[in-house]
Design an enzyme around this catalytic site. Structure first.
Site, PDB file in Angstrom:
ATOM      1  N   HIS A  64      43.309  30.897  -1.835  1.00  0.00           N
ATOM      2  CA  HIS A  64      41.863  31.147  -1.859  1.00  0.00           C
ATOM      3  C   HIS A  64      41.078  30.168  -0.974  1.00  0.00           C
ATOM      4  O   HIS A  64      39.923  29.852  -1.267  1.00  0.00           O
ATOM      5  CB  HIS A  64      41.356  31.134  -3.311  1.00  0.00           C
ATOM      6  CG  HIS A  64      41.504  29.805  -4.016  1.00  0.00           C
ATOM      7  ND1 HIS A  64      41.815  29.692  -5.348  1.00  0.00           N
ATOM      8  CD2 HIS A  64      41.372  28.538  -3.561  1.00  0.00           C
ATOM      9  CE1 HIS A  64      41.860  28.415  -5.674  1.00  0.00           C
ATOM     10  NE2 HIS A  64      41.586  27.687  -4.608  1.00  0.00           N
ATOM     11  N   HIS A  93      35.879  25.140  -8.753  1.00  0.00           N
ATOM     12  CA  HIS A  93      35.920  23.884  -7.979  1.00  0.00           C
ATOM     13  C   HIS A  93      34.609  23.111  -8.066  1.00  0.00           C
ATOM     14  O   HIS A  93      34.221  22.441  -7.123  1.00  0.00           O
ATOM     15  CB  HIS A  93      36.206  24.168  -6.513  1.00  0.00           C
ATOM     16  CG  HIS A  93      37.502  24.862  -6.232  1.00  0.00           C
ATOM     17  ND1 HIS A  93      37.732  26.175  -6.537  1.00  0.00           N
ATOM     18  CD2 HIS A  93      38.641  24.414  -5.651  1.00  0.00           C
ATOM     19  CE1 HIS A  93      38.957  26.519  -6.154  1.00  0.00           C
ATOM     20  NE2 HIS A  93      39.528  25.474  -5.621  1.00  0.00           N
ATOM     21  N   HIS A 107      49.342  22.231  -1.402  1.00  0.00           N
ATOM     22  CA  HIS A 107      48.316  21.585  -0.570  1.00  0.00           C
ATOM     23  C   HIS A 107      47.719  20.385  -1.290  1.00  0.00           C
ATOM     24  O   HIS A 107      47.710  20.320  -2.515  1.00  0.00           O
ATOM     25  CB  HIS A 107      47.226  22.543  -0.085  1.00  0.00           C
ATOM     26  CG  HIS A 107      46.353  23.196  -1.127  1.00  0.00           C
ATOM     27  ND1 HIS A 107      46.828  23.998  -2.135  1.00  0.00           N
ATOM     28  CD2 HIS A 107      45.001  23.206  -1.274  1.00  0.00           C
ATOM     29  CE1 HIS A 107      45.812  24.468  -2.852  1.00  0.00           C
ATOM     30  NE2 HIS A 107      44.689  23.993  -2.359  1.00  0.00           N
ATOM     31  N   GLU A 121      47.211  24.372  -8.349  1.00  0.00           N
ATOM     32  CA  GLU A 121      46.576  25.692  -8.563  1.00  0.00           C
ATOM     33  C   GLU A 121      47.603  26.783  -8.850  1.00  0.00           C
ATOM     34  O   GLU A 121      47.244  27.872  -9.316  1.00  0.00           O
ATOM     35  CB  GLU A 121      45.743  26.081  -7.330  1.00  0.00           C
ATOM     36  CG  GLU A 121      44.510  25.217  -7.182  1.00  0.00           C
ATOM     37  CD  GLU A 121      43.735  25.483  -5.903  1.00  0.00           C
ATOM     38  OE1 GLU A 121      42.579  25.024  -5.806  1.00  0.00           O
ATOM     39  OE2 GLU A 121      44.272  26.130  -4.974  1.00  0.00           O
TER      40      GLU A 121
HETATM   41  C1  DHB Z   1      41.311  24.308   0.833  1.00  0.00           C
HETATM   42  C2  DHB Z   1      42.161  24.850  -0.135  1.00  0.00           C
HETATM   43  C3  DHB Z   1      41.676  25.164  -1.402  1.00  0.00           C
HETATM   44  O1  DHB Z   1      42.448  25.674  -2.409  1.00  0.00           O
HETATM   45  C4  DHB Z   1      40.347  24.949  -1.727  1.00  0.00           C
HETATM   46  O2  DHB Z   1      39.911  25.318  -2.944  1.00  0.00           O
HETATM   47  C5  DHB Z   1      39.504  24.383  -0.781  1.00  0.00           C
HETATM   48  C6  DHB Z   1      39.978  24.062   0.503  1.00  0.00           C
HETATM   49  C7  DHB Z   1      41.792  23.990   2.216  1.00  0.00           C
HETATM   50  O3  DHB Z   1      43.003  24.066   2.506  1.00  0.00           O
HETATM   51  O4  DHB Z   1      40.950  23.703   3.079  1.00  0.00           O
HETATM   52 FE    FE Z   2      41.331  25.631  -4.369  1.00  0.00          FE
END
Ligand code: DHB
Ligand code: FE
Length: 289
Positions: A12, A59, A193, A240
């Site tokens: 997302h 978030h 991530h 997540e």
């Molecule tokens: C990014 C990834 C995310 O899951 C998010 O909520 C905000 C930013 C990213 O990779 O930039």
């Molecule tokens: Fe996210």
């Protein structure tokens, strides 16, 4: 009766929403990611769901660190987006299915999941980006939403086992709903991530592959680690994947399921981006009959 047609699992990343707003789907950076949604969109056109039950994480748009429910279920008539500071256009509101929300909430509480109930709830990119990927023409959105927020942001985080059990309890609630609803389950976020700190930019292909390989046939393997172990394996935002684990739980036993599409592409922004479509075989058979 309600029918669960299948599940969609999708990253997302806000930058995806910006790419959509700028029409960059065919751009070489974006194309390998967006192409993963072609089979998902074709499937959606065929099965025509009218309800989306979506596990996601907020978030900081609706819940901030001062008040953070571990599990929250939306029970609103409409869900609005708002400016989150990513430069994304504010998405159009999406209708809720408050009747189904209350049915799910009552069933969860009876099952001893003491969820927070939200009759007003802003929803952020974690829902609107996947919805836009699945249904690019927002003007034609006719589905109704039941959002279920899982805290993946503020420690202590729920355990993957508990998220799987939450999803299974939601699946039981959906199966018992006595009104007509063609339901697609969604789990958003991930895969690996980390956006900040010493490991910013961290991606773990091996762990992502493990998640993708086991999501459909053996979701309990994704629940074998603790949340802190997943943070280590997948990054502080890779956790997540809890949303994926819950959504997979709602789809029930692997014997009834078939993985129809999968895409994995690194990187989109800072994220190992992925999409998966799992369909319910019984539903597919009924459609053919
Ligand atoms: C990014 C990834 C995310 O899951 C998010 O909520 C905000 C930013 C990213 O990779 O930039
Ligand atoms: Fe996210």
């Amino acid at each position: 009766m309600a029918e669960i047609l299948g599940g969609i699992f999708a990253s997302h990343v806000p930058a995806i929403g910006n790419a959509i707003a700028r029409g960059l789907q065919e751009d070489p950076y974006w194309k390998p990611f967006f192409d993963g949604f072609k089979p998902i969109r074709e499937w959606l056109e065929r099965v025509r769901p009218d309800t989306v039950v979506a596990f996601y994480n907020d978030h900081g748009l609706n819940f901030f660190l001062d008040k953070m429910p571990t599990f929250a279920v939306g029970a609103a008539a409409t869900y609005q987006n708002s400016d989150e500071g990513w430069g994304l256009p504010v998405a159009r509101p999406v209708s809720g299915d408050a009747g189904l929300s209350w049915h799910v909430i009552e069933s969860l509480i009876a099952d001893e999941f003491d969820v927070t109930t939200c009759q007003e709830m802003l929803v952020d990119h974690a829902l609107f980006v996947p919805l836009q990927l699945c249904w690019p023409d927002a003007a034609s959105w006719s589905f109704r939403l039941v959002p279920i927020a899982i805290n993946t942001v503020q420690h202590p985080l729920p355990s993957p086992k508990r998220c799987l059990a939450l999803g299974q309890a939601v699946g039981r609630a959906l199966a018992r709903y006595d009104k007509d609803a063609r339901i697609v389950v969604m789990g958003t976020g991930g895969l690996s991530h980390q956006l900040d700190g010493e490991r910013a930019g961290f991606i773990n292909k091996d762990y992502d592959r493990f998640c993708l390989e086991n999501l459909c046939p053996k979701p309990e393997l994704l629940a074998q680690h603790s949340s802190l172990e997943i943070v280590e394996l997948s990054g502080s935002q890779g956790i997540e994947v809890l949303n994926w684990i819950a959504a997979r739980g709602a789809l029930g036993s692997a014997g009834n399921l078939e993985e129809v599409a999968r895409n994995y592409h690194i990187p989109i922004s800072n994220t190992a981006a992925a999409s998966v479509l799992i369909s319910d075989k019984a539903h597919a058979k009924r459609e053919l009959a």
